[in-house]
Design an enzyme around this catalytic site. Structure first.
Site, short mmCIF file in Angstrom:
data_model
loop_
_atom_site.label_atom_id
_atom_site.label_comp_id
_atom_site.label_asym_id
_atom_site.label_seq_id
_atom_site.Cartn_x
_atom_site.Cartn_y
_atom_site.Cartn_z
CE LYS A 1 -32.22 32.11 -2.40
NZ LYS A 1 -32.87 31.19 -3.31
CE LYS B 1 -24.78 30.61 -1.97
NZ LYS B 1 -25.82 29.68 -2.11
CE LYS C 1 -29.56 29.37 -8.88
NZ LYS C 1 -29.88 28.10 -9.46
P1 TYM Z 1 -29.86 25.82 -6.12
O1 TYM Z 1 -30.76 25.83 -7.30
O2 TYM Z 1 -29.63 27.12 -5.39
O3 TYM Z 1 -28.44 25.26 -6.49
C1 TYM Z 1 -28.30 24.06 -7.18
C2 TYM Z 1 -27.08 23.28 -6.72
O4 TYM Z 1 -25.90 24.05 -6.91
C3 TYM Z 1 -25.15 24.09 -5.70
N1 TYM Z 1 -24.45 25.38 -5.63
C4 TYM Z 1 -23.13 25.50 -5.51
N2 TYM Z 1 -22.15 24.57 -5.43
C5 TYM Z 1 -20.88 25.03 -5.33
N3 TYM Z 1 -20.56 26.34 -5.29
C6 TYM Z 1 -21.51 27.31 -5.38
N4 TYM Z 1 -21.18 28.58 -5.35
C7 TYM Z 1 -22.87 26.89 -5.48
N5 TYM Z 1 -24.05 27.56 -5.58
C8 TYM Z 1 -25.00 26.61 -5.68
C9 TYM Z 1 -26.19 23.93 -4.60
O5 TYM Z 1 -25.62 23.46 -3.40
C10 TYM Z 1 -27.14 22.93 -5.21
O6 TYM Z 1 -26.68 21.61 -5.03
N6 TYM Z 1 -32.58 23.95 -2.45
C11 TYM Z 1 -31.82 23.58 -3.60
C12 TYM Z 1 -32.65 22.90 -4.68
C13 TYM Z 1 -33.44 21.73 -4.19
C14 TYM Z 1 -32.93 20.45 -3.86
C15 TYM Z 1 -34.07 19.66 -3.51
C16 TYM Z 1 -31.65 19.91 -3.86
C17 TYM Z 1 -34.78 21.67 -4.01
N7 TYM Z 1 -35.16 20.44 -3.60
C18 TYM Z 1 -33.92 18.34 -3.12
C19 TYM Z 1 -31.51 18.56 -3.47
C20 TYM Z 1 -32.64 17.80 -3.10
C21 TYM Z 1 -31.22 24.85 -4.19
O7 TYM Z 1 -31.61 25.92 -3.87
O8 TYM Z 1 -30.32 24.68 -5.11
#
Ligand code: TYM
Length: 325
Positions: free
Chosen positions: A111, A193, A196
């Site tokens: 990022k 991957k 978004k």
């Molecule tokens: P975020 O918002 O980027 O993504 C949300 C969830 O989607 C999964 N993900 C994917 N899974 C499969 N293939 C992909 N291409 C892909 N892109 C995203 C992510 O692994 C995630 O599970 N840091 C976290 C949010 C967060 C969180 C937490 C998660 C904040 N606090 C506490 C668990 C527990 C995040 O950026 O997710």
């Protein structure tokens, strides 16, 4: 009952990778575990947000959870920013988190490269806020996609360190990552991957994409050399499409391969486009009938309960540190 915690950032575009890697698995956990799902709005602020649309995105995220079947009678749904203990614990954990540990986080490195003009403290400390999310609720399991595993490992490191310094306080969480779907790749480039933040809308299928637009994206998706419908290390693009097909249709990859034996990529993509459009229309139909006022009520209720749990934990944390007298 074991505790499950997870969250998603409320950015405007949620894609099928987020669904297949995360939400899809949450739904199955609701009957077996005590589940908490947060809309992690403070995390979203680590990249630029627009005050005109931020609130709508937060509401839409909660609505997405509900439309997919997260049931407020079974699970707790809340906004991170409405539970002040998250930022409070973050400060405390900041004092034991090492800069060198945070510098190793691959998501930060990615990022920071993507947003060179805005490498802020929040982006750097992002995993510490995530650790607070998890640790406040005595979480045992964190269902996420593969890209979040490093953050959960850091969460364990911080919990262990705190427990060693101040006495047993935090439960050590485990990541819960599915074999298939944990890393859905971009349709335009199977080596990266699905994301978004991709500048190319052809990279992802957004959950609110018009099904006709999504079908076009599938038809345009990159494929591998050869013409056989087969998964394998030498066919990364097709393997990714087969995983999406399998997870959305419930069919085994082997069965899909058989179904398309002797047929070409175009036939396979047409079939996949149908599966994806069916999935999107089904989701969007549910999403569109959920009332904003119901979402607000559900969040308010979740926030009340989350605050109770988190405040109790903070009192314990403060006592352990000696912040009380
Ligand atoms: P975020 O918002 O980027 O993504 C949300 C969830 O989607 C999964 N993900 C994917 N899974 C499969 N293939 C992909 N291409 C892909 N892109 C995203 C992510 O692994 C995630 O599970 N840091 C976290 C949010 C967060 C969180 C937490 C998660 C904040 N606090 C506490 C668990 C527990 C995040 O950026 O997710």
């Amino acid at each position: 009952m074991k505790r499950v915690f997870s969250g998603i950032q409320p950015t405007n575009i949620l894609h099928i990778g987020n669904y297949l890697g995360a939400i899809k698995n949450w739904i199955e956990l609701q009957d077996k575990y005590s589940c908490i799902f947060s809309v992690v709005d403070l995390h979203a602020m680590t990249v630029k947000t627009d005050p005109k649309t931020f609130g709508d995105n937060i509401l839409m995220m909660a609505k997405t959870y509900l439309a997919f079947g997260i049931d407020p009678k079974k699970s707790l749904i809340f906004r991170q920013s409405e539970v002040p203990a998250h930022t409070e614990l973050t400060w405390i954990l900041n004092t034991i988190a090492k800069i060198s540990e945070l510098e190793r986080m691959t998501q930060f490195k990615d990022k920071a490269k993507q947003h060179k003009e805005n490498v802020n403290m929040g982006l750097f400390g992002y995993p510490v806020l995530m650790a607070s999310d998890i640790l406040l609720y005595d979480t045992n399991l964190v269902p996420v996609g593969e890209d979040q595993v490093q953050h959960i490992e850091l969460t364990r490191t911080l919990a262990e360190r705190f427990n060693r310094l101040y006495g047993e306080t935090f439960v050590l969480p485990e990541p819960m990552v599915k074999k298939h779907g944990a890393r859905i790749m971009g349709l335009d480039d199977p080596s990266k991957k699905m994301s978004k933040s991709s500048p190319n809308a052809g990279n992802y299928i957004a959950l609110l994409d018009d099904p006709a637009v999504a079908s076009k994206k599938i038809m345009r998706a990159v494929t591998d050399s050869g013409s056989e419908i087969k998964s394998g290390a030498n066919k990364p693009a097709l393997t990714n499409l087969l995983v999406i097909y399998s997870l959305l249709s419930g069919k085994d990859i082997k069965d899909i391969e058989k179904e398309y034996a002797g047929k070409g990529y175009a036939d396979f993509k047409k079939g996949l486009a149908e599966v994806v459009s069916g999935f999107l229309s089904g989701f969007q139909k549910k999403f569109n009938v959920i009332k904003d006022s119901d979402v607000r009520d559900i969040l308010a209720d979740g926030e009340k309960k989350a605050n109770e749990i988190a405040e109790r934990k903070m009192r314990d944390v403060k006592t352990k540190i000696g912040l009380t007298f």
